[in-house]
Design an enzyme around this catalytic site. Structure first.
Site, PDB file in Angstrom:
ATOM      1  N   SER A 135       0.849  -1.178   0.000  1.00 19.48           N
ATOM      2  CA  SER A 135       0.000   0.000   0.000  1.00 19.48           C
ATOM      3  C   SER A 135       0.892   1.237   0.000  1.00 19.48           C
ATOM      4  O   SER A 135       1.848   1.325  -0.776  1.00 19.48           O
ATOM      5  CB  SER A 135      -0.933  -0.036   1.221  1.00 19.48           C
ATOM      6  OG  SER A 135      -1.763   1.095   1.269  1.00 19.48           O
ATOM      7  N   TYR A 149      -5.299   8.521  -5.801  1.00 18.14           N
ATOM      8  CA  TYR A 149      -4.313   7.520  -5.392  1.00 18.14           C
ATOM      9  C   TYR A 149      -4.624   6.999  -3.991  1.00 18.14           C
ATOM     10  O   TYR A 149      -4.625   5.784  -3.749  1.00 18.14           O
ATOM     11  CB  TYR A 149      -2.918   8.142  -5.436  1.00 18.14           C
ATOM     12  CG  TYR A 149      -1.808   7.225  -4.985  1.00 18.14           C
ATOM     13  CD1 TYR A 149      -1.465   6.097  -5.721  1.00 18.14           C
ATOM     14  CD2 TYR A 149      -1.087   7.501  -3.825  1.00 18.14           C
ATOM     15  CE1 TYR A 149      -0.435   5.254  -5.313  1.00 18.14           C
ATOM     16  CE2 TYR A 149      -0.056   6.666  -3.409  1.00 18.14           C
ATOM     17  CZ  TYR A 149       0.267   5.552  -4.154  1.00 18.14           C
ATOM     18  OH  TYR A 149       1.273   4.723  -3.743  1.00 18.14           O
ATOM     19  N   LYS A 153      -5.588   3.108  -2.430  1.00 16.57           N
ATOM     20  CA  LYS A 153      -4.863   2.459  -1.345  1.00 16.57           C
ATOM     21  C   LYS A 153      -5.757   2.250  -0.119  1.00 16.57           C
ATOM     22  O   LYS A 153      -5.622   1.243   0.581  1.00 16.57           O
ATOM     23  CB  LYS A 153      -3.625   3.288  -0.974  1.00 16.57           C
ATOM     24  CG  LYS A 153      -2.580   3.356  -2.076  1.00 16.57           C
ATOM     25  CD  LYS A 153      -2.080   1.968  -2.501  1.00 16.57           C
ATOM     26  CE  LYS A 153      -0.900   2.046  -3.444  1.00 16.57           C
ATOM     27  NZ  LYS A 153      -0.409   0.710  -3.858  1.00 16.57           N
TER      28      LYS A 153
END
Length: 285
Positions: A135, A149, A153
């Site tokens: 991650s 983004y 994650k």
């Protein structure tokens, strides 16, 4: 005891380092790249140390299953799946298109999810296995310009938390790796949108400019991070005592600082809202 690693995204950065570190500790490695020719340097290094290279685009759903099954035949089994392949779209949330959102999630969330589904039958059968999902500290703390983004994650982390509970009875471990700022090509390889509204979001522009300024000078050493990850997975080395004992592995002093700040923020919100939260239950008779 030597393990068999399956590592995605081995063409550069953490992926290459993970493959090389595992091989240097006498583990077997099957590493994937999207294109052998474009990843020639990494492929050459990994193969020179005895690793096997397979081509895989994690956005190709059927290929995730077929390549995993092909990999299973090489050594007869796989002990460790490391979902490392990833990419980043950075910019103002307002500007991203549906296609960009899909592309971001396809690599960072759907790709790992596909490979986990491919791996679980053999892991369950052997009552053994480790799933490592790479991650980012962005999966805990989303910075400006990193909304898309961070979303990918956060999704990966939420799934991983539940997965760890799903598979515990089958002696399968899940590890979420949380790198901070490391000297990989991340800050030179991210995607941006058309930046139509960046001027309206000065903090987004500031963060993007900061990323460009620090690219190549990050404090984190990818080789050391890869070594720590392999140690936790294998139960050997200075981090080996953590094997099976932690769900998250923060890496980098900046990551630790952001973790601590996030924990304090969560605690603050909880204390401020505790009475409000309790006020929503049915009244007891």
């Amino acid at each position: 005891m030597p393990l068999v690693f399956f590592i995605t995204g081995a063409s550069s950065g953490f992926g290459t380092e993970l493959a090389l570190k595992a091989l240097s500790q006498n583990h077997a490695v099957i590493a994937t790249v999207r294109n052998r020719q474009r990843a020639h340097e990494a492929v050459t290094k990994i193969q020179a140390q005895g690793g096997t290279i397979l081509e895989l685009d994690v956005t190709d759903a059927p290929a995730c299953f077929s390549v995993w099954n092909e990999a299973l035949q090489i050594h007869g089994h796989i002990d460790v799946l490391i979902n490392n392949a990833g990419l980043a779209y950075l910019g103002a949330n307002e500007d991203f298109t549906d296609e960009e959102v899909h592309a971001q999630m396809d690599v960072n969330f759907y790709g790992p999810y596909r490979l986990i589904r491919a791996a679980l039958p053999s892991f369950r059968q052997r009552k053994s296995g480790t799933i490592v999902n790479v991650s980012s500290v962005a999966g805990i703390d989303g910075l400006p310009a990193c909304g898309l983004y961070a979303a990918s994650k956060f999704a990966l982390e939420g799934m991983s938390e539940a997965l760890a509970r799903d598979v515990a009875d089958h002696n399968i471990n899940v590890l979420i790796v949380e790198p901070g700022a490391f000297r990989t090509n991340f800050l030179g390889a991210y995607f941006t949108n058309n930046k139509e509204h960046v001027e309206e979001y000065p903090i987004v522009k500031q963060v993007l400019e900061r990323f460009k300024a620090v690219a190549g000078t990050q404090n984190g050493d990818p080789a050391k991070a890869a070594e720590r990850i392999v140690e936790v997975v294998s139960g050997q080395g200075i981090a080996g005592s953590l094997k099976g004992k932690v769900l998250r592995l923060p890496l980098g002093t900046d990551c630790v600082g952001r973790f601590e700040a996030k924990i304090e923020s969560l605690k603050g919100d909880l204390e401020k809202t505790r009475s409000v939260a309790g006020s929503t239950d049915f009244d007891e008779e």
